[in-house]
Design an enzyme around this catalytic site. Sequence first.
Site, short mmCIF file in Angstrom:
data_model
loop_
_atom_site.label_atom_id
_atom_site.label_comp_id
_atom_site.label_asym_id
_atom_site.label_seq_id
_atom_site.Cartn_x
_atom_site.Cartn_y
_atom_site.Cartn_z
N ASN A 1 -4.66 -6.64 3.01
CA ASN A 1 -5.03 -6.35 4.49
C ASN A 1 -6.12 -7.26 4.89
O ASN A 1 -7.04 -7.45 4.15
CB ASN A 1 -5.54 -4.73 4.18
CG ASN A 1 -4.29 -3.87 3.40
OD1 ASN A 1 -4.16 -4.17 2.25
ND2 ASN A 1 -3.74 -3.16 4.06
N HIS B 1 -0.93 -6.52 11.24
CA HIS B 1 -1.86 -7.59 10.93
C HIS B 1 -1.59 -8.94 11.55
O HIS B 1 -1.18 -9.78 11.01
CB HIS B 1 -1.79 -7.79 9.25
CG HIS B 1 -2.09 -6.47 8.48
ND1 HIS B 1 -1.53 -6.48 7.34
CD2 HIS B 1 -2.70 -5.35 8.87
CE1 HIS B 1 -2.01 -5.30 6.70
NE2 HIS B 1 -2.45 -4.54 7.72
N GLU C 1 0.56 -1.09 -0.22
CA GLU C 1 -0.12 -0.09 0.08
C GLU C 1 0.99 1.11 0.05
O GLU C 1 2.08 1.24 0.59
CB GLU C 1 -0.92 0.07 1.17
CG GLU C 1 -0.30 0.49 2.34
CD GLU C 1 -1.08 0.14 3.74
OE1 GLU C 1 -1.45 -0.75 3.92
OE2 GLU C 1 -1.13 1.14 4.54
P1 FDA Z 1 -9.48 -6.99 16.70
O1 FDA Z 1 -8.28 -6.85 17.13
O2 FDA Z 1 -10.10 -5.95 15.70
O3 FDA Z 1 -10.44 -6.79 17.97
C1 FDA Z 1 -10.16 -7.36 19.32
C2 FDA Z 1 -11.06 -6.66 20.30
O4 FDA Z 1 -10.88 -7.48 21.49
C3 FDA Z 1 -10.08 -5.32 20.81
O5 FDA Z 1 -11.05 -4.36 20.76
C4 FDA Z 1 -9.62 -5.78 22.03
O6 FDA Z 1 -9.73 -4.54 22.81
C5 FDA Z 1 -10.49 -6.68 22.67
N1 FDA Z 1 -10.02 -7.81 23.59
C6 FDA Z 1 -8.68 -8.39 23.58
N2 FDA Z 1 -8.55 -9.08 24.67
C7 FDA Z 1 -9.53 -8.71 25.23
C8 FDA Z 1 -10.02 -9.50 26.67
N3 FDA Z 1 -9.14 -10.03 27.40
N4 FDA Z 1 -11.06 -8.93 27.20
C9 FDA Z 1 -11.84 -8.19 26.58
N5 FDA Z 1 -11.58 -7.57 25.53
C10 FDA Z 1 -10.39 -8.04 24.84
N6 FDA Z 1 -6.53 -4.10 8.27
C11 FDA Z 1 -7.16 -4.07 6.99
O7 FDA Z 1 -7.82 -4.79 6.47
N7 FDA Z 1 -6.95 -2.70 6.12
C12 FDA Z 1 -6.20 -1.79 7.07
O8 FDA Z 1 -6.28 -0.49 6.50
C13 FDA Z 1 -5.64 -1.78 8.02
N8 FDA Z 1 -5.00 -1.05 8.87
C14 FDA Z 1 -4.58 -1.22 9.93
C15 FDA Z 1 -3.75 -0.28 10.82
C16 FDA Z 1 -3.57 -0.23 12.11
C17 FDA Z 1 -2.87 0.90 12.73
C18 FDA Z 1 -3.99 -1.43 12.99
C19 FDA Z 1 -3.15 -1.68 14.36
C20 FDA Z 1 -4.50 -2.26 12.23
C21 FDA Z 1 -4.62 -2.35 10.66
N9 FDA Z 1 -5.50 -3.33 10.28
C22 FDA Z 1 -5.81 -3.21 8.86
C23 FDA Z 1 -5.69 -4.84 10.77
C24 FDA Z 1 -7.01 -5.00 11.32
O9 FDA Z 1 -7.68 -3.83 12.01
C25 FDA Z 1 -7.05 -6.20 12.10
O10 FDA Z 1 -6.92 -7.31 11.20
C26 FDA Z 1 -8.66 -6.34 12.59
O11 FDA Z 1 -8.91 -5.46 13.54
C27 FDA Z 1 -8.38 -7.70 13.41
O12 FDA Z 1 -9.59 -8.10 13.76
P2 FDA Z 1 -10.40 -9.29 14.87
O13 FDA Z 1 -11.78 -9.37 14.87
O14 FDA Z 1 -9.15 -10.31 14.75
O15 FDA Z 1 -9.86 -8.32 16.25
#
Ligand code: FDA
Length: 496
Positions: free
Chosen positions: A468, A430, A345
């Site tokens: 992504n 990721h 990207e």
């Molecule tokens: P996700 O991580 O979204 O959610 C997990 C949730 O569970 C969080 O809110 C966390 O706080 C909570 N949690 C964790 N442990 C817990 C516990 N023990 N008790 C209670 N709550 C808990 N992807 C993409 O496709 N395009 C993009 O442009 C981007 N860009 C990007 C930028 C940045 C800065 C980041 C950090 C990430 C991206 N990503 C991305 C990646 C994308 O955001 C990521 O792959 C997904 O959010 C993952 O989704 P999940 O459902 O796996 O969990």
Amino acid sequence: MIGSGYGAAVAALRLTEAGVPTLMLEMGQSWSGGASASFCGMRSPDERSTWFAERTRAPLSSFLWMDLANRTIRRHAGVLDRVDFDEMSVYVGRGVGGGSLVNGAMAVTPRRDYLAETLPCVDVPEMYRTHFPRARAELGVNEIDPDWFETCRSYAYARLSRKQAHRAGLATTFVPSVYDFDYLRREEEGSVPRSALAAEVIYGNNHGKRSLDQTYLAAALRTGYLTIRTLHEVREIELEPDGRYTLTAREIDAEGTLLGVRRFGTDRLFLGAGSLGSTELLLRARETGRLPGLSTEVGRGWGGNGNVMLGRANHLWNTTGRLQSAMPALGIDNWDDPEHPVFAEVAPVPVGVETWLSLYLAITRNPERGRFSYDLATDSARLCWSAAQGQPAIDAAKATFDRINRANRTIYRYDLFGGTRPFENRFTYHPLGGVVLDKATDAYGRVRGYRNLYVTDGALIPGSTGVNPFVTITALAERNLERVLAEDVQPARSFS
Ligand code: FDA
């Protein structure tokens, strides 16, 4: 339901639509409405930016070797966390909506052949016929108007990178987004408050972005069957003799003060805490003997989607522009390269001044996988991943970007990541894997060894999507939930 990211949000919507009362426990804050409604931008981050840290930890750690991006802040339940392991750091979103709050909104559907290779138990034609379209529609994916892209100010940086990639014989492609491109156009016209044009992205967007709290979770709340408790971190999962699960959660306030330890009972449990969160919860449960029958596959198959960040120095006559959209809209697609597939990207550097810097986040095909173990001393998961395992990703990125540099007589930037390294692969945006589909779970996310226990997030995907990942995570959750609802779930179950 533990967590509120993509996988959890899909599960919440489909369960509540079926009339199943659902309680969602999320360790971060709610950012929609109320006192903490506004996010801070990247140019002057404050305590809202970062999850309980004394200093912000921006991915681009230096510029001309100066730490200009980071600030000292107050410890607070901010929206972006960086979890540091020995040789890898993982950025994750914290708050209702998980990663959707902080990510770059790039909504990319993976290639069919690669999906078939990484998730062989999935019916690939069915995914593309049903679940990807469903996911994209619910997420509100939209495409940029190509005519506007050619003339707008805020993508001058992307047009320059495109020209330079084409000069090297590489293909580029527009990247669909869940940021509203129509809103972006109005930002540039000056008719609405700026968000993508005000350097808002990794610490949240105040406007324009269709994060999960506005899409899946809003729809689930409208059913009346979803309850969300924020600032609740689940620590333990136990199985009761009657087959129900008991969760132990720490409730804190936004400053980190412990308000209490709460226990919740449920007859059906969905883990949507993300690759790190869901894996750690299951590992802890297995290793402390609370769920001893979990598979030895729990903790395996982790990867960072081959992420590598890098910058190139442009000639003085090749400006990237002072006004840059913080939402990427263009990718360099070199995935067909037989030796070094790369999807990169074109990333913004929205600092408000000309930098002559072209920045990229490359996604590469790194076959290396990490493994988590449970550390009793810290009561947390440890990622076993060495810097050497990141080398294939650097090799791939280098092969593609050496071509671009050669064709344009440019060089890498050596000042961006501390030290003089031109490639940064010690962090990932990721995280994927840890509870891999059809290994630690069955082919639909049911955790092996236990009934009524499910994983629904990025932990299911074995380390790589080639693009992504959130569209893949969402579509896979849609697929799994369809099956689970049809076979396992009767409406009107309850929690207490
Ligand atoms: P996700 O991580 O979204 O959610 C997990 C949730 O569970 C969080 O809110 C966390 O706080 C909570 N949690 C964790 N442990 C817990 C516990 N023990 N008790 C209670 N709550 C808990 N992807 C993409 O496709 N395009 C993009 O442009 C981007 N860009 C990007 C930028 C940045 C800065 C980041 C950090 C990430 C991206 N990503 C991305 C990646 C994308 O955001 C990521 O792959 C997904 O959010 C993952 O989704 P999940 O459902 O796996 O969990």
